[in-house]
Design an enzyme around this catalytic site. Sequence first.
Site, PDB file in Angstrom:
ATOM      1  N   CYS A  85       0.970  -1.144   0.016  1.00 29.86           N
ATOM      2  CA  CYS A  85      -0.042  -0.123  -0.273  1.00 29.86           C
ATOM      3  C   CYS A  85       0.807   1.129  -0.079  1.00 29.86           C
ATOM      4  O   CYS A  85       2.066   1.141   0.266  1.00 29.86           O
ATOM      5  CB  CYS A  85      -0.848  -0.057   1.126  1.00 29.86           C
ATOM      6  SG  CYS A  85      -0.114   0.074   2.769  1.00 29.86           S
ATOM      7  N   CYS A  88       3.196   1.748   2.977  1.00 24.68           N
ATOM      8  CA  CYS A  88       4.796   1.420   2.890  1.00 24.68           C
ATOM      9  C   CYS A  88       6.010   2.236   2.047  1.00 24.68           C
ATOM     10  O   CYS A  88       6.832   2.260   2.644  1.00 24.68           O
ATOM     11  CB  CYS A  88       4.632   0.098   2.059  1.00 24.68           C
ATOM     12  SG  CYS A  88       3.446  -1.202   2.769  1.00 24.68           S
ATOM     13  N   CYS A 157       7.919 -26.211  -0.865  1.00 21.61           N
ATOM     14  CA  CYS A 157       7.064 -25.223  -0.296  1.00 21.61           C
ATOM     15  C   CYS A 157       7.809 -24.003  -0.123  1.00 21.61           C
ATOM     16  O   CYS A 157       8.922 -24.199  -0.211  1.00 21.61           O
ATOM     17  CB  CYS A 157       6.245 -25.693   0.968  1.00 21.61           C
ATOM     18  SG  CYS A 157       7.418 -26.002   2.412  1.00 21.61           S
ATOM     19  N   CYS A 160      11.074 -24.017   1.787  1.00 23.21           N
ATOM     20  CA  CYS A 160      12.525 -24.171   1.037  1.00 23.21           C
ATOM     21  C   CYS A 160      13.212 -22.994   0.288  1.00 23.21           C
ATOM     22  O   CYS A 160      14.300 -22.937   0.457  1.00 23.21           O
ATOM     23  CB  CYS A 160      12.163 -25.304   0.009  1.00 23.21           C
ATOM     24  SG  CYS A 160      11.488 -26.907   0.733  1.00 23.21           S
ATOM     25  N   ASP A 536     -17.186   0.346 -22.036  1.00 26.35           N
ATOM     26  CA  ASP A 536     -17.233   1.260 -22.931  1.00 26.35           C
ATOM     27  C   ASP A 536     -17.847   0.859 -24.179  1.00 26.35           C
ATOM     28  O   ASP A 536     -17.573   0.040 -24.577  1.00 26.35           O
ATOM     29  CB  ASP A 536     -15.667   1.955 -23.187  1.00 26.35           C
ATOM     30  CG  ASP A 536     -15.768   3.028 -24.339  1.00 26.35           C
ATOM     31  OD1 ASP A 536     -16.452   4.071 -24.159  1.00 26.35           O
ATOM     32  OD2 ASP A 536     -15.178   2.899 -25.279  1.00 26.35           O
TER      33      ASP A 536
END
Length: 841
Positions: A85, A88, A157, A160, A536
Amino acid sequence: MKSAEKEEKPGCCSSSIPQTEDGSQETEACCATEKKQQSKGQEDDCCIPEKTENTCCSSEQKSGEGIGKNPSNIQATFTVKGMDCPSCAATIEKSLQKHKGVQSVQVHYGTGKMVVGMEDASLYDSVPGQVRKLGFEAESIDSAKNSQTYKVDGMDCGSCAQTIEKHLGSHPNVNTIRVNFSTGNMEVDHSMKTNDIIKEVQKIGFDAALSSSVQEDQSKDTKKKWFTTTSIAGIFLILGFFGSFTPLPEEMISALYASAIVTGGFKPARSAFFAIKSGSLDMNVLMASAAIGAALIGEWFEGAMVVFLFALGNTLQNRSIERTRNSIRSLINLTPSQANVKSDDKWVQKPVEDVKVNDVMLIKPGEKLPLDGEILSGTSSVNQAPITGESMPVDKQPGDKVYAGTVNENGALEVKVTKLVDDTTIAKIIHLVEEAQEKKAPTQAFVDRFASVYTPIVFTLALLVMIVPPLAGFGSWGEWLYKGLALLVVACPCALVISTPVAIVSAIGNAAKNGVLIKGGTFLEKAGVIQAMTFDKTGTLTEGKPKVAEVVSFGSERKEVLRIARTIEEHSTHPIAESIISYAKERSLAPFQGTAFQSVAGKGAQATIDGTEYFVGNPKLFKDMNVSLDEMEKQINTLQEKGSTIVLVGTRHEVLGLIAVADTIRDITVQSIQKLKQVGMKEIVMLTGDNNGTAKKIADETGVDRYFAELLPEDKVQAVQKLQKEGKPVAMIGDGINDAPALATADLGVAMGGAGTDTAMETADIVLMADNLEKLPHTIRLSRKALTIIKQNVWFSLITKVAALLLIFPGLLTLWMAVLADTGAALIVILNSMRLLRIKS
């Protein structure tokens, strides 16, 4: 992150606004590229359509801080990752500005870039470290250009990936490293040899190879080697198991089980060692602890089963995950490595890397195009499905654009190269999709945070289970040590952690193959909850090119009316004039010889034919000349109510005929809207600047539920906001820069025709590469299916863990059953996610 083109510009207020040929600035584009920098409602911090000045200042620029404050300082540009955001960006700015020697900091949340002004170049190397302390990653743009990308095999995962990052990140010759589990990519900026990097990765139990076909083949051989060790461990396990039913000595059976543990457990044990060394608590640590603990308490069979099932599960998971990662890598193979290029009036084969802009290529029938270009000569049909997802080939002629990776169906083409190999449309697609796969979706971010807390808690709980009950006199040490080890195995949240990223990668890969770019998991999730779609009209629902709908003559022949109109309109470039000329050409109606051509501002044009003045224009032109329109007034009104623009043809005294011109609805529009309703879209809305009559006609023909007519660009923004206030997540679909403010305001911005416009590819959240709505229903269906599968994966992973935890304490869950539950759950989650690859449009 929106605009790649604008990232190289340090500011937003002026330099990031695109310049048109005449030097003017397009404020709308600026708004689009900085869109969603602020949460909805904070319009004072970014562009809003009501602002007419050429500014697009974010809050940090308004504060007075920035590079422009001290132009004489040393400037360095970094990419910043991890910002979710604008606050930050503000945090990074405030923190770095307090650092001694830093004169100015400017962080752009929208582009993910940071420009730092420093007194001394020696501060350059300390900036990434300072940013990392704040929880973000900063990388020098210069160093990024010299970094290498590797493919890593063996990661199960996200933990690792963290282990590899921590291990290599501590090496003195590694500047920056980023490992992404979802794509299997590792980006390293280093001053080492490539083989040294590969050896460092292999030390911790994984395999790395540079991203090229040669190295990828080597990595496949490596995977087979690890599968062999798993097979050997399985053989020892089987021998030990059947040996237990024979008179073999107990020591020999234990030795067979120990051999299985050593053979199959060497790799995870080595990985566990480096994980602990780098401060990580991954599944290798948990599994190695369980296997060693089982051996220490004499449960050799249990230990061997843990190791074998873990190794087998990893092998199956790796192969399954690799299939999802290959969903986008296969696009790379679409483009030929050689091009047939003209050189000194001869055709020679050249590697595509050596071909330059403006070189001329020869594309024979049936060949793929090696590079983007523009046809110089020849006509053909080109299959653009790899780029746009269009099911039918597109007719091409001189002057038309063609794209690398597409197939020339028939007819030889000479094509002038317009983009180098790294800049082609397909190269951009691959780059954008890989970036998108690396961005965390909100669900994934939540799961990662949950897992980071869950794993240490369960690990601590396992230690307490091993120690506290026997100390308190509840049962034996062996009994509670065994339960603690089972709890260690259950502590691994592998299935939960991969529940979201594998689904995201699969869905984004599927979309890319079908000509749809989804810029990240966030936008995939948003598309799955959209309830209202706003379109549009011109160029989106309609062709955007007016065509003659009807010709009516009053006393003269229709052919004569059209020939007069063509004679005058040939001196105009107006779209309506072009439509009349095309209509006459199609009917082989030649123009008359005319003189004294003249434009009548805002009303039409005139010319003299055979001594008579003729006029072509709107009804107002003839009313001003006092020509009576009473007899045709009703007919004119009827045609206007149907959405036609009226062009009258006549002299100063009478009207000879009228031509009704209308924008035609795209062939695919009605079908796409019907499919959107079938997939559960609650409301389809049309936005247009046309009059109410035209809007109603188009709405009735296309089947939209609601329309807003006579809108200016800022009115379109207000229409989107009105729908949002009604409580509906809104998507806006447009075809160009004119729709940028509305695209920015909507919860989800979808651009059409991305293959032809770089702006669309860079600014929208989702890009339909084809210039039609054909793939939009598929995108929504895919997004909703992805959300469903992610929820299924998360709930299945949690329920499996809870069930395993409950079965441990009554003694119903053995160690090998715990491993089977963990690896089995992970494999089921992966296979469930892979269903997204098979969804067809």
